[in-house]
Design an enzyme around this catalytic site. Structure first.
Site: not given
Ligand code: NAP
Length: 266
Positions: A10-11, A14, A100-101, A125, A127, A157-158, A161
């Site tokens: 997910g590099a 966000r 963290g997903t 986790s 969070n 949240h934004h 999400k």
């Molecule tokens: N645990 C915590 O503390 C915490 C905090 C914040 C967020 N989160 C969670 O983390 C997750 C991501 O949040 P975010 O805001 O960063 O979302 P985001 O901006 O949509 O980022 C997700 C990333 O994963 C990529 N992705 C999609 N399919 C993939 C695959 N098969 N293999 C590798 N990468 C892939 C996406 O690529 P594309 O954009 O090209 O589709 C995107 O770059 C969400 O579930 C969110 O709820 C957790």
């Protein structure tokens, strides 16, 4: 100390991009970067994608074996559909995991946990903020309130999400339901909708760029307590995930661990 080597999935997202920037500042080594197959940054370097000054190439998930081969820990913030494919593969490759997903169904989480739990140490986790994890412990004290004190949760949240309520609000709801004996959850109200006994409220707001706000309201007939956690930026989650990576790097026993284990709260 030798730098811990990370592969980040997910590099370009966000969280993933924030985590990479924090990791570089904190002296971790980024050795792999994974993004979705249709991401326009595939085959670009992290430098070309504008994430940080490293010439690590961003690869699609089919190249995970190559991306993780030199990593000590695989850190992932993507989406549930990606994780159910990627995480078992990484566990088979014997790499420690921090994930963290959020937004998994119970069945998806059960399938992932089954594969990972006897292969590698992993921290999952919803969070990674230290304050939230300590707040979850404080919620146990809600059991001290008389039965007519009601509890509600509001999370904000934004608007990007995807899942609602947040994984954190769900976890808060589990704890509160257990200590208050709630048997159902209502996610919003409209029209004639009196609060019923045994009902917990979890309300979700999606607006603008808010990284994350969780509020727990405990209201009795004549007084109210409101406990709010505000994440100032995604850095708080990134720093917590890196803390978890340092911890899991030192673990030898396979299993799924939580931030309670990482923070010594168990
Ligand atoms: N645990 C915590 O503390 C915490 C905090 C914040 C967020 N989160 C969670 O983390 C997750 C991501 O949040 P975010 O805001 O960063 O979302 P985001 O901006 O949509 O980022 C997700 C990333 O994963 C990529 N992705 C999609 N399919 C993939 C695959 N098969 N293999 C590798 N990468 C892939 C996406 O690529 P594309 O954009 O090209 O589709 C995107 O770059 C969400 O579930 C969110 O709820 C957790």
């Amino acid at each position: 100390m030798t730098a811990i080597k990370l592969c980040v999935a997910g590099a370009t997202g966000r969280m993933g991009s924030t985590l990479i920037k924090e990791a570089v500042v904190k002296g971790f080594r980024i050795v792999g970067a994974v993004a979705a197959g249709d991401d326009p940054n595939i085959n670009k370097t992290l430098r070309e994608a504008g994430i940080c000054d490293l010439d690590i190439r961003i690869v699609d998930p089919s190249r995970i074996p190559d991306a993780v081969k030199d990593a000590d820990v695989y850190i992932s913030f993507t989406n549930p559909e990606a994780e159910i494919v990627n995480i078992p593969l990484v566990a088979e490759l014997g790499k420690r995991i921090v994930m963290g997903t959020t937004g998994f169904t119970e069945e998806q989480m059960r399938r992932i946990s089954e594969v990972v739990s006897n292969k590698v140490p992993a921290v999952f986790s919803p969070n990674f903020a230290i304050g939230i994890n300590i707040l979850l412990k404080l919620l146990q004290m809600v059991r001290a309130f008389p039965a007519d004190y009601e509890v509600s949760i509001i999370e904000m949240h934004h608007s990007g999400k995807r899942d609602a309520p947040s994984g954190t609000a769900k976890r808060m709801g589990e704890i509160i339901s257990q200590v208050k004996g709630y048997t159902s959850i209502i996610y919003g109200r409209e029209g004639l909708s009196l609060r019923k006994p045994g009902e917990l409220e979890i309300l979700s707001v999606r607006a603008g760029g808010v990284p994350g706000i969780h509020e727990v309201i405990i209201a009795g007939p004549h007084e109210m307590i409101r406990i709010e956690h505000t994440a100032f930026s995604r850095s708080v989650f990134a720093q917590g995930a890196l803390y978890a990576a340092e911890w899991v790097y030192k673990q030898d026993k396979p299993g799924i661990y939580t931030m309670d284990d990482v923070l010594g709260l168990v």
